[in-house]
Structures are given as structure tokens and as C-alpha cells.
Design a protein around this motif. Structure first.
Motif, PDB file in Angstrom:
ATOM      1  N   UNK A   1       0.838  -1.202   0.000  1.00  0.00           N
ATOM      2  CA  UNK A   1       0.000   0.000   0.000  1.00  0.00           C
ATOM      3  C   UNK A   1       0.871   1.249   0.000  1.00  0.00           C
ATOM      4  N   UNK A   2       0.750   2.065  -1.022  1.00  0.00           N
ATOM      5  CA  UNK A   2       1.511   3.315  -1.136  1.00  0.00           C
ATOM      6  C   UNK A   2       0.593   4.530  -1.191  1.00  0.00           C
ATOM      7  N   UNK A   3      -0.719   4.297  -1.235  1.00  0.00           N
ATOM      8  CA  UNK A   3      -1.703   5.386  -1.307  1.00  0.00           C
ATOM      9  C   UNK A   3      -2.733   5.136  -0.204  1.00  0.00           C
ATOM     10  N   UNK A   4      -2.801   6.059   0.756  1.00  0.00           N
ATOM     11  CA  UNK A   4      -3.657   5.824   1.918  1.00  0.00           C
ATOM     12  C   UNK A   4      -4.754   6.864   2.066  1.00  0.00           C
ATOM     13  N   UNK A   5      -5.776   6.454   2.797  1.00  0.00           N
ATOM     14  CA  UNK A   5      -6.776   7.362   3.337  1.00  0.00           C
ATOM     15  C   UNK A   5      -6.482   7.483   4.829  1.00  0.00           C
ATOM     16  N   UNK A   6      -6.409   8.683   5.357  1.00  0.00           N
ATOM     17  CA  UNK A   6      -5.998   8.925   6.732  1.00  0.00           C
ATOM     18  C   UNK A   6      -7.126   9.538   7.544  1.00  0.00           C
ATOM     19  N   UNK A   7      -7.472   8.908   8.664  1.00  0.00           N
ATOM     20  CA  UNK A   7      -8.496   9.429   9.580  1.00  0.00           C
ATOM     21  C   UNK A   7      -7.846   9.700  10.929  1.00  0.00           C
ATOM     22  N   UNK A   8      -8.154  10.861  11.505  1.00  0.00           N
ATOM     23  CA  UNK A   8      -7.653  11.183  12.839  1.00  0.00           C
ATOM     24  C   UNK A   8      -8.608  12.171  13.506  1.00  0.00           C
ATOM     25  N   UNK A   9      -8.463  12.330  14.823  1.00  0.00           N
ATOM     26  CA  UNK A   9      -9.275  13.327  15.517  1.00  0.00           C
ATOM     27  C   UNK A   9      -8.577  14.685  15.577  1.00  0.00           C
ATOM     28  N   UNK A  10      -7.382  14.802  15.035  1.00  0.00           N
ATOM     29  CA  UNK A  10      -6.516  15.955  15.255  1.00  0.00           C
ATOM     30  C   UNK A  10      -6.943  17.213  14.510  1.00  0.00           C
ATOM     31  N   UNK A  11      -6.246  18.295  14.824  1.00  0.00           N
ATOM     32  CA  UNK A  11      -6.450  19.572  14.138  1.00  0.00           C
ATOM     33  C   UNK A  11      -5.768  19.519  12.767  1.00  0.00           C
ATOM     34  N   UNK A  12      -6.108  20.461  11.906  1.00  0.00           N
ATOM     35  CA  UNK A  12      -5.585  20.468  10.540  1.00  0.00           C
ATOM     36  C   UNK A  12      -4.062  20.539  10.503  1.00  0.00           C
ATOM     37  N   UNK A  13      -3.458  21.340  11.383  1.00  0.00           N
ATOM     38  CA  UNK A  13      -2.002  21.460  11.359  1.00  0.00           C
ATOM     39  C   UNK A  13      -1.318  20.159  11.756  1.00  0.00           C
ATOM     40  N   UNK A  14      -1.871  19.457  12.733  1.00  0.00           N
ATOM     41  CA  UNK A  14      -1.310  18.160  13.135  1.00  0.00           C
ATOM     42  C   UNK A  14      -1.515  17.148  12.009  1.00  0.00           C
ATOM     43  N   UNK A  15      -2.691  17.155  11.405  1.00  0.00           N
ATOM     44  CA  UNK A  15      -2.976  16.234  10.294  1.00  0.00           C
ATOM     45  C   UNK A  15      -1.977  16.453   9.155  1.00  0.00           C
ATOM     46  N   UNK A  16      -1.683  17.702   8.843  1.00  0.00           N
ATOM     47  CA  UNK A  16      -0.741  17.999   7.761  1.00  0.00           C
ATOM     48  C   UNK A  16       0.662  17.503   8.091  1.00  0.00           C
TER      49      UNK A  16
ATOM     50  N   UNK B   1       4.842   7.347   1.143  1.00  0.00           N
ATOM     51  CA  UNK B   1       3.425   6.983   1.150  1.00  0.00           C
ATOM     52  C   UNK B   1       2.599   8.242   0.921  1.00  0.00           C
ATOM     53  N   UNK B   2       1.762   8.195  -0.094  1.00  0.00           N
ATOM     54  CA  UNK B   2       0.934   9.340  -0.467  1.00  0.00           C
ATOM     55  C   UNK B   2      -0.431   9.258   0.225  1.00  0.00           C
ATOM     56  N   UNK B   3      -0.822  10.340   0.862  1.00  0.00           N
ATOM     57  CA  UNK B   3      -2.162  10.428   1.443  1.00  0.00           C
ATOM     58  C   UNK B   3      -3.078  10.999   0.369  1.00  0.00           C
ATOM     59  N   UNK B   4      -3.957  10.158  -0.158  1.00  0.00           N
ATOM     60  CA  UNK B   4      -4.818  10.571  -1.272  1.00  0.00           C
ATOM     61  C   UNK B   4      -6.194  11.029  -0.805  1.00  0.00           C
ATOM     62  N   UNK B   5      -6.522  10.738   0.450  1.00  0.00           N
ATOM     63  CA  UNK B   5      -7.789  11.176   1.045  1.00  0.00           C
ATOM     64  C   UNK B   5      -7.559  11.289   2.545  1.00  0.00           C
ATOM     65  N   UNK B   6      -8.200  12.273   3.161  1.00  0.00           N
ATOM     66  CA  UNK B   6      -8.030  12.430   4.606  1.00  0.00           C
ATOM     67  C   UNK B   6      -9.282  13.004   5.232  1.00  0.00           C
ATOM     68  N   UNK B   7      -9.415  12.722   6.515  1.00  0.00           N
ATOM     69  CA  UNK B   7     -10.531  13.256   7.299  1.00  0.00           C
ATOM     70  C   UNK B   7     -10.026  13.446   8.722  1.00  0.00           C
ATOM     71  N   UNK B   8     -10.343  14.596   9.300  1.00  0.00           N
ATOM     72  CA  UNK B   8      -9.936  14.860  10.677  1.00  0.00           C
ATOM     73  C   UNK B   8     -11.049  15.631  11.385  1.00  0.00           C
ATOM     74  N   UNK B   9     -11.046  15.578  12.706  1.00  0.00           N
ATOM     75  CA  UNK B   9     -12.159  16.128  13.488  1.00  0.00           C
ATOM     76  C   UNK B   9     -11.857  17.455  14.169  1.00  0.00           C
ATOM     77  N   UNK B  10     -10.643  17.964  14.032  1.00  0.00           N
ATOM     78  CA  UNK B  10     -10.246  19.251  14.636  1.00  0.00           C
ATOM     79  C   UNK B  10     -10.386  19.279  16.158  1.00  0.00           C
ATOM     80  N   UNK B  11     -10.105  18.156  16.797  1.00  0.00           N
ATOM     81  CA  UNK B  11     -10.134  18.096  18.258  1.00  0.00           C
ATOM     82  C   UNK B  11      -8.728  18.374  18.780  1.00  0.00           C
ATOM     83  N   UNK B  12      -8.629  19.205  19.814  1.00  0.00           N
ATOM     84  CA  UNK B  12      -7.311  19.534  20.360  1.00  0.00           C
ATOM     85  C   UNK B  12      -7.151  19.139  21.829  1.00  0.00           C
TER      86      UNK B  12
END
Length: 92
Positions: free
Chosen positions: A16-31, A42-53
Motif C-alpha cells: 500500500x503506497x496510497x492511503x486514506x488517513x483518519x484522525x481526531x486531530x487539528x488540521x495542522x497536526x494532520x498535515x 506513502x501518499x495520502x490521497x484522502x483524509x478526514x480529521x475532526x479538529x479536536x485539540x
């Protein structure tokens, strides 16, 4: 970064070299997580985060919320080869 390195190794072993990433983190942490994976090839081709700090709040994320995030990532037109949940406090 140790978690990303281990996850990167495991993903690479599965091809797997292309991932979808899910986390509860803020945008800066996700980046930063995305940048760490990019550094491992590894390329992140889709992501979702919840902006929880607030750390404690990570564990309060409902399983339905996480399931919805993962379903949306899996259905992404970018077609990730694997889905990654990044947070030890999530009930994943």
C-alpha cells in the motif's frame, strides 16, 4: 514519528503506497502526519480529521463517527489502497 515509521513499514509490506488517513486531530497536526508519511514514500490521497485539540476528547469520539469517516475515505474517488486511523485513543 516512530508510529508513522512502523505504520509505513507495515503498509509497504502490504504493497500500500496510497492511503486514506483518519484522525481526531487539528488540521495542522494532520498535515504534519501527512508530511511524515510522504517522507516515507506513502501518499495520502484522502483524509478526514475532526479538529479536536483536547487529548481526553479523543477517546470520546463515537464509533459511528469513526465508521462514517472511514466509509467516506473508502469511497473516495482517489481510491486509497489502505485506510489508516491515527490515534491510540480512538476506538478503532
Amino acid at each position: 514519528m516512530a508510529c508513522a515509521n512502523l505504520a509505513g513499514l507495515l503498509l509497504a509490506r502490504q504493497g500500500a503506497r496510497r492511503i486514506g488517513l483518519a484522525s481526531p486531530y487539528t488540521a495542522d497536526v494532520q498535515q504534519q502526519i501527512i508530511a511524515n508519511y510522504r517522507g516515507l514514500g506513502i501518499e495520502t490521497v484522502a483524509e478526514s480529521h475532526l479538529d479536536i485539540s483536547v487529548n481526553y476528547a479523543f477517546g470520546e469520539v463515537e464509533t459511528e463517527t469513526l465508521a462514517t469517516m472511514l466509509t467516506q475515505l473508502a469511497k473516495s474517488p482517489a481510491k486509497p489502497e489502505a485506510l489508516v486511523v491515527m490515534c491510540t485513543n480512538l476506538r478503532a
